[in-house]
Each structure stands twice: as C-alpha cells, then as structure tokens.
Design an enzyme around this catalytic site. Structure first.
Site, PDB file in Angstrom:
ATOM      1  N   ASP A 217       7.307   6.673 -15.442  1.00  0.00           N
ATOM      2  CA  ASP A 217       8.708   6.749 -15.051  1.00  0.00           C
ATOM      3  C   ASP A 217       9.609   6.182 -16.151  1.00  0.00           C
ATOM      4  O   ASP A 217       9.317   5.124 -16.720  1.00  0.00           O
ATOM      5  CB  ASP A 217       8.875   5.917 -13.770  1.00  0.00           C
ATOM      6  N   GLU A 277       8.021  10.618 -18.557  1.00  0.00           N
ATOM      7  CA  GLU A 277       9.338  11.176 -18.200  1.00  0.00           C
ATOM      8  C   GLU A 277      10.298  10.704 -19.278  1.00  0.00           C
ATOM      9  O   GLU A 277      10.756   9.568 -19.257  1.00  0.00           O
ATOM     10  CB  GLU A 277       9.791  10.669 -16.826  1.00  0.00           C
TER      11      GLU A 277
HETATM   12  C1  GLC Z   1      12.983   8.364 -12.523  1.00  0.00           C
HETATM   13  C2  GLC Z   1      12.549   8.907 -11.177  1.00  0.00           C
HETATM   14  C3  GLC Z   1      13.702   8.786 -10.236  1.00  0.00           C
HETATM   15  C4  GLC Z   1      14.058   7.323 -10.098  1.00  0.00           C
HETATM   16  C5  GLC Z   1      14.339   6.710 -11.457  1.00  0.00           C
HETATM   17  C6  GLC Z   1      14.353   5.219 -11.381  1.00  0.00           C
HETATM   18  O1  GLC Z   1      13.978   9.110 -13.107  1.00  0.00           O
HETATM   19  O2  GLC Z   1      12.100  10.216 -11.317  1.00  0.00           O
HETATM   20  O3  GLC Z   1      13.425   9.345  -8.984  1.00  0.00           O
HETATM   21  O4  GLC Z   1      15.189   7.187  -9.280  1.00  0.00           O
HETATM   22  O5  GLC Z   1      13.355   7.037 -12.389  1.00  0.00           O
HETATM   23  O6  GLC Z   1      13.061   4.757 -11.135  1.00  0.00           O
END
Ligand code: GLC
Length: 557
Positions: A217, A277
């Site tokens: 994440d 991500e």
């Molecule tokens: C990422 C996740 C999202 C979350 C954010 C903070 O972008 O995909 O859902 O709110 O991180 O953890």
C-alpha cells in the site's frame, strides 16, 4: 506440489477481493474470510491464478481496514488466523495463490505503538516511531508544515484530540502528529530502525504462513523528507515531493526482495511476489521502481488514468510498455479506490471492449471483484450510509470510494442478493446498501447467459490459457500507420464535436491479432481465419466481420 521456477506472477491473472464486500458467511452483513472460502469454486471456475486480499486485519475501520491495529491477526468480524490458514489451504488446493495487503506507511490510531506514543507525551521516545512535532505560530496552533492529507484537509492533527487519549497528567500535550491519509492513520517514521525491523518481521509472519506475496500500500510513500520542509504546492499530487518518492525507498525494497526471494521457489506457491501501489505523475517517476532487484512488480495504472479513446488507450499502453512489459507492471482497469470501469468508460460496451484489450496484453492482469459481472459504480448511496473518510473530510465535496465497494450480488433475489449465505436465511442488511435491481448483475443471473459479462470474462480467461500467443510475456506489435514502434499514434480528431476516431490493432505470435474499434462507425475486421472472441455481437456482413463501434475482437490469423 512442485511448480516451475519461472515466476508464475509474470503472466498471472489476479483477482482482487475486498473481503467485507465479497461474501458474508454469518449473516452480520459484513463479508468475511469464511464467505470467501465458500466461494473459491467460483474463482477457480472463472480461471484466476491468485487472489489479492485487501486488509483483513483488526481495525476500527475508519479507512476500510487500511487503518491497521494489529498486523499479525485477523479482524474478528472477518475470521480468525486459523480460518486464514484454512482459506490458504483450500485456495492452494485449487491452484490459487493468496496475496496479502501490506500497509507500511501508517497504522491505525488504535495500534498499541501509537497508543504508547500518545501516552508517553511530548519528548517521549515512543513518539520517535511516528512524526510528532510542535505546531507553528506563537502559540503552536498551526500545523508544523503545509502538507495536505490525501483525503482532504491538513496532514496534521493534534495528539490531544485523538479520542480516548487520557491527557491531564504532566505538561499539556501540544504536539501534532503526521497523517498523510485519515486522522486515524498516523504515519510511521521510516527513518527509525525499529520500524524497518518490525515490517521485516511482519513480512516473514505472513510468508511463513504461505502467502504468495504482498500488495504494498502507498509504496511511493513511507519515507518523508527529514526536514519536513513546506511543499511548494500544497495541492496533493503524485509528483516527487517531501512525502512521495523519497530515494531511501529503493534500498528498502532491495531488502524486501531478498526476504521474498529467500522462500523456496520450487514448491507452491512458487516465487513470491510483491506488487507496489505506486502512483506517479510521469513514467520517469515510476522507472526507478522497476529496477530488477527491487519489488518484483508495480501496478500499471495507465488504463485507470486514460480517457476512453484509441489514442489515449494506446498511449497508456505504450508509456509503460516502453519501460517494462506487463509482467513487471500488471495491467489494471479498476480497484477499490476508483470509479468502476462501466461508469468511468461510459458504458458496459466500453468496459467489455477494454477488458478484452487488457486481457490480451503481455504480462499480468488484475481484476477487481465485480468487474467480471460488469457492476457499475453505485452513485446514489445516501450520505448517512457513506463510510469513506474522503467524503467526510471534504464535507461531501469529494464523493469518495464507497460506490465501488458495494457488496457483490450473488443471486437475483433479496435479501442482500445472496451476499449473506447463512443457512437460516436470516441476515442483517449489507454494510453498504445495495441498490434496487442489483440482482440483475448477479452471478446467478449471468452464469448461464452467453451474452453476459461473466461469460465474456470466462471465455477470455480460458483463451488466455489455451492460445499459444496469449498469456505469457511474448511481445505485441502494433499494426497500424505507426507500427514501427511506440511512437504516438496519429488519429484524426473529430471535427464535428464527436470523439476522435480510432482503432487499436496489434499482433502477438503465433497467429493472434487484437482489433478494437473505439471510433463512432462500424469498420471491417482485418483479414483473419477466425473470430475467437468479440466483446459485443458482430453483425453478419456477408462473410466479412464488421466490428461495431466500441467493440474489441480477438482474431486467429
Ligand atoms: C491506498 C489504498 C486505499 C487507502 C490508502 C491509505 O491507496 O488503496 O484504499 O485508503 O492507501 O491506506
């Protein structure tokens, strides 16, 4: 089970499960691991190689579980660690791997380390694991810098305002703490060795249990510029800044790669992966993450950011493909953070056509639960039912992400359209309201309908496995005026206010071509031996296939 040492993840189809919205086994209206375990045959039948589970850890759920209170357990509403092991075993029995979600940028304000930091008070060593600072201004009433939270408002709040904070003893607590997301998600201080060591343990904890890897994440976050200097533009962006894309990330990911690679590759689940991500402003920002000794993969968000016209879709493909094939940067049409493809691309037909583009590209592809059913974004969730902190932190100006998280419909009938699968038939309403008519998108309604989204996805995934040119990482070659390479496509702009005309046409060997007509008029399909699959019905044009607007065909040539 022995597996090939060629990394399975290079061309895997991974299905993203948002556990609270997938299937509910106990009738409390919240999806759970047991519900997922009961639906594994559906996923095996769909033909996926792995599932990515968004967070299932204990959490007060201020951000859908991305506010983790304990990294080594399962939220009791979702199951138990033993249930997680059973899920892994049953998925493995079907050849399906499980990828866990690692949330290293921040934890929940209920995490014991943050509670200890609060209790320690200003100057306490426990605060060093996070970023606590005095405020600015004569009375310290202004945040320590101008960084914005991703969910709206400043990225700082006062320690003394955290609910449940005892306070009172000793000096008044004037500190602020950094939270790049919700106020309930304090950022870890990644410059502290204890944070680094803790996450190495967490990685091993889940790898030892048998996960096939992690989705990481906010993988471009974590380290913050130690000076905490103001950012020149307080608008949140994905460009390099004091809080995104800091250089220390790369040494960290080299360490994590070594940990992942230390697990045996020759037995199931095979070589472990980690997919970051990483949101970025331009390809050059992404490039350093693709170094071969760092995280094996990062998501490719090109399709999510692209408007639905041929030039943009092709540019989205070329931009990342120029740096890495899809094995290192899996193709993504949607996830739990963005408007669902049917709504974003403007029609079910557009989403079907784009899905066939995605699934014919070299490398790996991620499918977010419900994409295979053609679920639209739910736009009319009542304000009182909305859960996303974005909605609340912006006073409703940003509608938030609840509309793509509505629990799945499994059957045509109420209550909960089969989402709750209790023996008694009694269940609480789903945790986010499902709209009337949701059952028309259900698995039950689509399973035996050859024209359904589900049938299209199943056929595409079957062909991906059986056709020698599909799956794998074999290159694609564009077949159009610009076939020489990834130069920008030349498309005439519409002169009458209509969208620009455009087609996508590429070839993969042996003997496969994809042709997508994203223009406004029907066009003849290129010469072919057989139409393998079409995203919409093709009219019979006297022996030669005519491809209607908004349609992709897979051709044997
Ligand atoms: C990422 C996740 C999202 C979350 C954010 C903070 O972008 O995909 O859902 O709110 O991180 O953890």
């Amino acid at each position: 089970m022995t597996v090939s040492e060629t990394p399975w993840w290079k061309d895997a189809v991974v299905y993203q499960v948002y556990p609270r919205s997938f299937a509910d086994s106990d009738g409390d209206g919240i999806g759970d691991l047991e519900g997922l375990r009961g639906r594994l045959d559906y996923l095996a039948d769909l033909g996926v190689d792995a599932i990515w589970l968004t967070p299932f850890y204990p959490s007060p759920l201020h951000d859908g579980g991305y506010d983790v209170a304990d990294y080594r357990d399962v939220d009791p509403r979702l199951g138990t660690l033993a249930g997680f092991d059973a899920l892994l075993a049953d998925a493995g029995g079907r050849g399906i791997r499980v990828i866990a979600d690692l949330v290293p940028n921040h934890c929940s304000w209920d995490h014991p380390l943050f509670r200890a930091a609060l209790a320690a008070g200003p100057g306490g060593r426990e605060r060093d694991l996070f970023t606590f600072r005095p405020g600015r201004g004569a009375d310290g009433s202004q945040p320590p810098n101008n960084w914005p939270s991703a969910f709206g408002g400043p990225a700082w709040d006062r320690a003394r305002e955290v609910p449940g904070q005892p306070g009172g003893a000793g000096a008044p607590d004037e500190d602020w703490y950094l939270h790049m997301f919700d106020v309930s998600q304090p950022d870890f201080n990644w410059h502290h060795p204890a944070v680094v060591a803790m996450f190495e343990d967490i990685l091993r904890f889940w790898l030892d249990r048998g996960v096939a890897g992690f989705r990481v994440d906010v993988a471009h976050g974590l380290f913050k510029d130690a000076t905490l200097a103001d950012t020149p533009s307080p608008e949140r962006s994905h460009a390099p800044s004091g809080y995104y894309h800091q250089p220390e990330l790369h040494a960290l990911y080299r360490t994590w790669r070594k940990i992942a690679d230390s697990y045996p590759a020759a037995t199931f689940p095979g070589p472990r992966t980690a997919v970051g991500e990483v949101w970025y402003d331009k390809p050059s920002t992404l490039r350093p993450y693709l170094a071969p000794d760092e995280l094996p993969q990062v998501f490719n968000f090109g399709f999510i950011l692209s408007p639905w016209d041929a030039a943009s879709v092709r540019a989205a493909i070329d931009a990342t493909y120029a740096m890495s094939d899809g094995s290192q940067a899996p193709w993504v049409l949607g996830n739990h953070d963005v408007v669902r493809p049917v709504t974003r691309f403007g029609s079910p037909a557009a989403a079907r056509a784009t899905a066939l583009v995605q699934l014919a590209l070299p490398g790996s592809a991620y499918i977010y639960q419900g994409e295979e059913l053609g679920l639209p974004e739910v736009l009319d969730i009542p304000d009182s039912a909305r859960q996303d902190p974005t909605f609340h932190r912006t006073g409703g100006r940003r509608i938030g992400r609840d509309g793509c998280r509505v629990p799945l419909p499994w059957s045509t009938s109420s209550p909960s359209y089969g989402f709750s699968i209790t023996g008694s038939g009694h269940s609480s309403p789903a945790w986010l309201p499902q709209p009337t008519g949701w059952g028309t998108y259900s698995v039950e309604a689509e399973r035996d309908d050859p024209a359904s989204f589900l049938s299209l996805y199943k056929a595409a995934l079957r062909l991906r496995r059986s056709h020698p040119a599909l799956g794998g990482t074999g290159a694609l070659r564009w077949l159009d005026a610009d076939a020489a390479g990834p130069s920008p496509i030349r498309q005439p702009e519409g002169t009458d206010g209509r969208p620009p005309k455009g087609q996508l046409h590429f070839r993969r060997e042996p003997g496969f071509e994809l042709f997508a007509n994203l223009g406004p008029d029907p066009v003849p399909a290129p010469p072919h031996r057989e139409v393998l699959l079409a995203s919409s019905p093709l009219p019979d044009a006297g022996g030669s296939a005519l491809v209607p607007p908004g349609t992709t065909v897979w051709l044997a040539v």
